[in-house]
Design an enzyme around this catalytic site. Structure first.
Site, PDB file in Angstrom:
ATOM      1  N   ALA A 121     -31.035  50.302 -10.354  1.00 56.65           N
ATOM      2  CA  ALA A 121     -31.669  48.999 -10.161  1.00 56.65           C
ATOM      3  C   ALA A 121     -30.799  47.845 -10.647  1.00 56.65           C
ATOM      4  O   ALA A 121     -30.060  47.972 -11.621  1.00 56.65           O
ATOM      5  CB  ALA A 121     -33.003  48.966 -10.910  1.00 56.65           C
ATOM      6  N   CYS A 122     -30.946  46.730  -9.946  1.00 58.00           N
ATOM      7  CA  CYS A 122     -30.376  45.461 -10.388  1.00 58.00           C
ATOM      8  C   CYS A 122     -31.405  44.390 -10.069  1.00 58.00           C
ATOM      9  O   CYS A 122     -32.510  44.698  -9.617  1.00 58.00           O
ATOM     10  CB  CYS A 122     -29.027  45.177  -9.731  1.00 58.00           C
ATOM     11  SG  CYS A 122     -29.069  44.843  -7.958  1.00 58.00           S
ATOM     12  N   GLY A 123     -31.081  43.159 -10.296  1.00 54.21           N
ATOM     13  CA  GLY A 123     -32.035  42.078 -10.086  1.00 54.21           C
ATOM     14  C   GLY A 123     -32.597  42.029  -8.676  1.00 54.21           C
ATOM     15  O   GLY A 123     -33.802  41.931  -8.482  1.00 54.21           O
TER      16      GLY A 123
END
Length: 94
Positions: A9-11
């Site tokens: 996950a990232c932003g």
């Protein structure tokens, strides 16, 4: 060993998580790991709480999850890459 579900996950679930995703895929091939990688936004992690085994993220999170969370910013900065890889490998081979 059972197949593991790995959240990356990232932003936004697009840019930096793609970089991390490629590293994890390569590690899985090198070590013959049976994993499913799901690339998502950090805001979506909660919907996987009951079935994920590991979260690898470049985003900041203060929330507690029922699975390990590994900070993957090393793959973006180049600092601490081997240590981060070892941490991931340790979790995936438990």
């Amino acid at each position: 060993m059972a197949k593991k579900m790995v959240l990356v996950a990232c932003g936004a679930g697009i840019a930096t998580s793609t970089v991390v995703n490629k590293v994890i895929e390569e590690m899985a091939r090198e070590h013959n790991l049976d994993i499913d990688i799901i690339q998502i936004k950090i805001a979506e992690v909660g919907s996987y709480e009951d079935r994920a085994d590991l979260l690898i993220t470049t985003a900041m999170t203060k929330k507690e999850y029922p699975f390990p969370v590994i900070n993957a910013r090393a793959f973006l900065t180049g600092i601490g890459v081997e240590e981060t890889k070892q941490q991931i490998l340790m979790e995936l081979t438990k």
